[in-house]
Design a protein around this motif. Structure first.
Motif, PDB file in Angstrom:
ATOM      1  N   GLY A 286       0.783  -1.228   0.000  1.00 57.87           N
ATOM      2  CA  GLY A 286       0.000   0.000   0.000  1.00 57.87           C
ATOM      3  C   GLY A 286       0.809   1.269   0.000  1.00 57.87           C
ATOM      4  N   ASP A 287       2.023   1.232  -0.591  1.00 60.86           N
ATOM      5  CA  ASP A 287       2.887   2.417  -0.576  1.00 60.86           C
ATOM      6  C   ASP A 287       2.777   3.249  -1.847  1.00 60.86           C
ATOM      7  N   GLY A 288       1.848   2.881  -2.730  1.00 62.49           N
ATOM      8  CA  GLY A 288       1.657   3.641  -3.951  1.00 62.49           C
ATOM      9  C   GLY A 288       2.498   3.181  -5.120  1.00 62.49           C
ATOM     10  N   VAL A 289       3.437   2.257  -4.880  1.00 66.24           N
ATOM     11  CA  VAL A 289       4.246   1.683  -5.955  1.00 66.24           C
ATOM     12  C   VAL A 289       3.763   0.245  -6.180  1.00 66.24           C
ATOM     13  N   LEU A 290       3.414  -0.081  -7.398  1.00 65.15           N
ATOM     14  CA  LEU A 290       2.917  -1.414  -7.698  1.00 65.15           C
ATOM     15  C   LEU A 290       3.955  -2.475  -7.336  1.00 65.15           C
ATOM     16  N   THR A 291       3.475  -3.588  -6.821  1.00 67.73           N
ATOM     17  CA  THR A 291       4.376  -4.680  -6.430  1.00 67.73           C
ATOM     18  C   THR A 291       5.312  -5.072  -7.554  1.00 67.73           C
ATOM     19  N   ILE A 292       4.799  -5.165  -8.765  1.00 71.49           N
ATOM     20  CA  ILE A 292       5.629  -5.606  -9.894  1.00 71.49           C
ATOM     21  C   ILE A 292       6.784  -4.643 -10.139  1.00 71.49           C
ATOM     22  N   ASN A 293       6.619  -3.384  -9.749  1.00 71.53           N
ATOM     23  CA  ASN A 293       7.685  -2.398  -9.937  1.00 71.53           C
ATOM     24  C   ASN A 293       8.650  -2.352  -8.766  1.00 71.53           C
ATOM     25  N   GLU A 294       8.338  -3.055  -7.689  1.00 66.53           N
ATOM     26  CA  GLU A 294       9.262  -3.151  -6.555  1.00 66.53           C
ATOM     27  C   GLU A 294      10.071  -4.442  -6.607  1.00 66.53           C
ATOM     28  N   LEU A 295       9.972  -5.151  -7.721  1.00 68.76           N
ATOM     29  CA  LEU A 295      10.788  -6.335  -7.962  1.00 68.76           C
ATOM     30  C   LEU A 295      11.881  -5.982  -8.947  1.00 68.76           C
ATOM     31  N   GLU A 296      13.089  -6.463  -8.684  1.00 69.91           N
ATOM     32  CA  GLU A 296      14.236  -6.141  -9.540  1.00 69.91           C
ATOM     33  C   GLU A 296      14.123  -6.886 -10.868  1.00 69.91           C
ATOM     34  N   ARG A 297      14.344  -6.169 -11.946  1.00 64.60           N
ATOM     35  CA  ARG A 297      14.293  -6.756 -13.279  1.00 64.60           C
ATOM     36  C   ARG A 297      15.683  -7.253 -13.673  1.00 64.60           C
ATOM     37  N   ILE A 298      15.768  -8.530 -14.031  1.00 65.23           N
ATOM     38  CA  ILE A 298      17.049  -9.137 -14.401  1.00 65.23           C
ATOM     39  C   ILE A 298      16.878  -9.823 -15.747  1.00 65.23           C
ATOM     40  N   THR A 299      17.828  -9.625 -16.640  1.00 66.97           N
ATOM     41  CA  THR A 299      17.804 -10.265 -17.957  1.00 66.97           C
ATOM     42  C   THR A 299      19.037 -11.150 -18.117  1.00 66.97           C
ATOM     43  N   TYR A 300      18.820 -12.392 -18.492  1.00 64.79           N
ATOM     44  CA  TYR A 300      19.912 -13.336 -18.753  1.00 64.79           C
ATOM     45  C   TYR A 300      19.954 -13.624 -20.251  1.00 64.79           C
ATOM     46  N   VAL A 301      21.141 -13.566 -20.819  1.00 64.76           N
ATOM     47  CA  VAL A 301      21.353 -13.973 -22.209  1.00 64.76           C
ATOM     48  C   VAL A 301      22.251 -15.197 -22.186  1.00 64.76           C
ATOM     49  N   VAL A 302      21.744 -16.308 -22.680  1.00 61.29           N
ATOM     50  CA  VAL A 302      22.445 -17.593 -22.592  1.00 61.29           C
ATOM     51  C   VAL A 302      22.739 -18.099 -23.998  1.00 61.29           C
ATOM     52  N   TYR A 303      24.017 -18.315 -24.275  1.00 59.88           N
ATOM     53  CA  TYR A 303      24.413 -18.809 -25.598  1.00 59.88           C
ATOM     54  C   TYR A 303      24.486 -20.332 -25.552  1.00 59.88           C
ATOM     55  N   THR A 304      23.338 -20.956 -25.679  1.00 58.80           N
ATOM     56  CA  THR A 304      23.297 -22.421 -25.637  1.00 58.80           C
ATOM     57  C   THR A 304      23.993 -23.020 -26.850  1.00 58.80           C
ATOM     58  N   ASN A 305      24.087 -22.255 -27.943  1.00 61.86           N
ATOM     59  CA  ASN A 305      24.800 -22.741 -29.133  1.00 61.86           C
ATOM     60  C   ASN A 305      26.305 -22.781 -28.916  1.00 61.86           C
ATOM     61  N   GLN A 306      26.747 -22.213 -27.781  1.00 61.11           N
ATOM     62  CA  GLN A 306      28.164 -22.274 -27.414  1.00 61.11           C
ATOM     63  C   GLN A 306      28.375 -23.110 -26.155  1.00 61.11           C
ATOM     64  N   GLY A 307      27.324 -23.830 -25.766  1.00 61.61           N
ATOM     65  CA  GLY A 307      27.441 -24.735 -24.635  1.00 61.61           C
ATOM     66  C   GLY A 307      27.094 -24.145 -23.284  1.00 61.61           C
ATOM     67  N   GLU A 308      26.636 -22.894 -23.251  1.00 60.86           N
ATOM     68  CA  GLU A 308      26.262 -22.296 -21.976  1.00 60.86           C
ATOM     69  C   GLU A 308      24.983 -22.918 -21.433  1.00 60.86           C
ATOM     70  N   GLN A 309      24.865 -22.961 -20.113  1.00 58.24           N
ATOM     71  CA  GLN A 309      23.695 -23.527 -19.447  1.00 58.24           C
ATOM     72  C   GLN A 309      22.807 -22.406 -18.906  1.00 58.24           C
ATOM     73  N   GLU A 310      21.517 -22.651 -18.902  1.00 58.21           N
ATOM     74  CA  GLU A 310      20.587 -21.678 -18.337  1.00 58.21           C
ATOM     75  C   GLU A 310      20.820 -21.530 -16.833  1.00 58.21           C
ATOM     76  N   PRO A 311      20.589 -20.350 -16.289  1.00 55.54           N
ATOM     77  CA  PRO A 311      20.753 -20.162 -14.843  1.00 55.54           C
ATOM     78  C   PRO A 311      19.675 -20.929 -14.083  1.00 55.54           C
ATOM     79  N   VAL A 312      20.035 -21.384 -12.907  1.00 55.85           N
ATOM     80  CA  VAL A 312      19.064 -22.051 -12.037  1.00 55.85           C
ATOM     81  C   VAL A 312      18.488 -20.993 -11.102  1.00 55.85           C
TER      82      VAL A 312
END
Length: 359
Positions: A286-312
């Motif tokens: 109830g602080d006026g900021v939507l919950t979804i906007n109080e979560l940190e946005r993180i982007t992962y780029v995974v090159y599986t064609n080079q053998g990289e594994q997705e993050p757990v």
């Protein structure tokens, strides 16, 4: 083939509705509300009696390659002798079902589950998810009051009104212990067959069913039995705030509830006191900021064609929002719960923190 794809097919062949809801034929009957603990003792005695006097076609069922609940036959013991190839649910001190206990509504409940097939996929629903399933519900008199012979999609939290109790508690406690189907196949007639689905029978006291509510075909204080097939599940985020609904169970009691009479109730799942449970509240603190906007946005780029594994991902604090796969380069966008001021209160639950990660 991934089970998530079945959603498109399922929508073409089923009508979605809540489990055992009686919107059109529900009759409101006023009955005296019994003490839950006292009623549980009565109900458990009735369930034990049922288990001791009924058997099922165990050998025949186990011999079927891909059985369904239609292949399961439960029979009352009449002459005291169980036929060969059949199994009594309770034979003396031997239980052929799993005995389980939970605390709900300040009452310790005992219920029983027959696990006929665990289910071939690794995926199981949480108490707050949607499931696609088949089922048949009947009373201890073996009178069927409801069934779904075609796959139906059900929200396990559901909604409740005075005339419509919604999805019963027992379903939320039993189904998460089973896995969904391993696969499915489209038939020539437009239907779908599932492979290696979760199959079981639940035996519930009235306190985990409709308790004092009297519905058509279900008298008040009726212990109930359900055969079921668990086919598919989908994770729910009811308020679209980026946090799966089951994570918004603050008390960890397997329910997402609000106690309108006691704001200090430890099972209460409403952070800001607006009497809207967090799983339905887009601004949890109830602080006026939507919950979804109080979560940190993180982007992962995974090159599986080079053998990289997705993050757990730590599924309790980081949630996948979007993904794309372009020629072996996978981009995964997530939202992560954070405590930016290290006061042991997550930002989206801390009204004194208004960090906006969308800016």
């Amino acid at each position: 083939m991934r089970l998530r794809k079945i959603a498109l097919i399922t929508l073409c062949i089923v009508t979605c509705f809540l489990s055992c809801n009686k919107d059109d034929d529900t009759e409101e009957i006023v009955v005296e509300v019994n003490d839950r603990t006292e009623q549980e003792v009565i109900d458990n005695g009735l369930l034990i009696d049922y288990l001791e006097t009924h058997y099922y076609n165990s050998s025949e069922f186990e011999s079927i390659t891909n059985p369904t609940i239609a292949d399961l036959v439960i029979t009352e013991l009449i002459d005291g002798e169980v036929p060969d190839g059949h199994t009594l649910f309770k034979n003396g001190d031997v239980l052929e079902v799993d005995e389980k206990t939970i605390v709900y509504a300040d009452t310790k409940y005992t219920y029983y589950v027959l696990n006929l097939n665990q289910g071939g996929d690794i995926k199981s629903p949480t108490f707050a998810d949607n499931v696609v399933m088949l089922y048949e519900g009947f009373t201890l008199d073996n009178e069927v009051f409801d069934s779904a012979v075609n796959p139906v999609e059900i929200d396990l939290i559901g909604t409740s009104t005075a005339l419509n109790p919604g999805v019963i508690v027992g379903w939320r406690r039993v189904l998460p212990d089973f896995n969904v189907a391993e696969d499915f196949a489209e038939n020539g007639d437009g239907t779908v067959s599932f492979l290696n689905q979760g199959i079981g029978v639940m035996f519930l006291p009235s306190g985990l069913a409709y308790f004092s509510n009297s519905l058509t075909g279900i008298p008040a204080y009726s212990p109930l039995i359900f055969k079921f097939e668990l086919l598919q599940t989908t994770e729910n985020d009811h308020d679209g705030d980026g946090i799966p609904s089951h994570i918004e169970d603050l008390s960890g009691d397997g329910e997402v509830t609000v106690n309108y009479d006691d704001l200090t109730d430890e099972t209460d799942d409403d952070t800001d006191g607006d009497r809207l449970p967090n799983y339905l509240d887009s601004d949890d603190d109830g602080d006026g900021v939507l919950t979804i906007n109080e979560l940190e946005r993180i982007t992962y780029v995974v090159y599986t064609n080079q053998g990289e594994q997705e993050p757990v991902l730590n599924e309790k604090i980081e949630f996948e929002l979007e993904r794309s796969d372009n020629a072996g380069v996978i981009t995964i966008k997530t939202l992560k719960i954070v405590d930016s001021d290290n006061n042991d209160i997550d930002d989206h639950l801390d009204k004194d923190v208004t960090t906006n990660y969308s800016e």
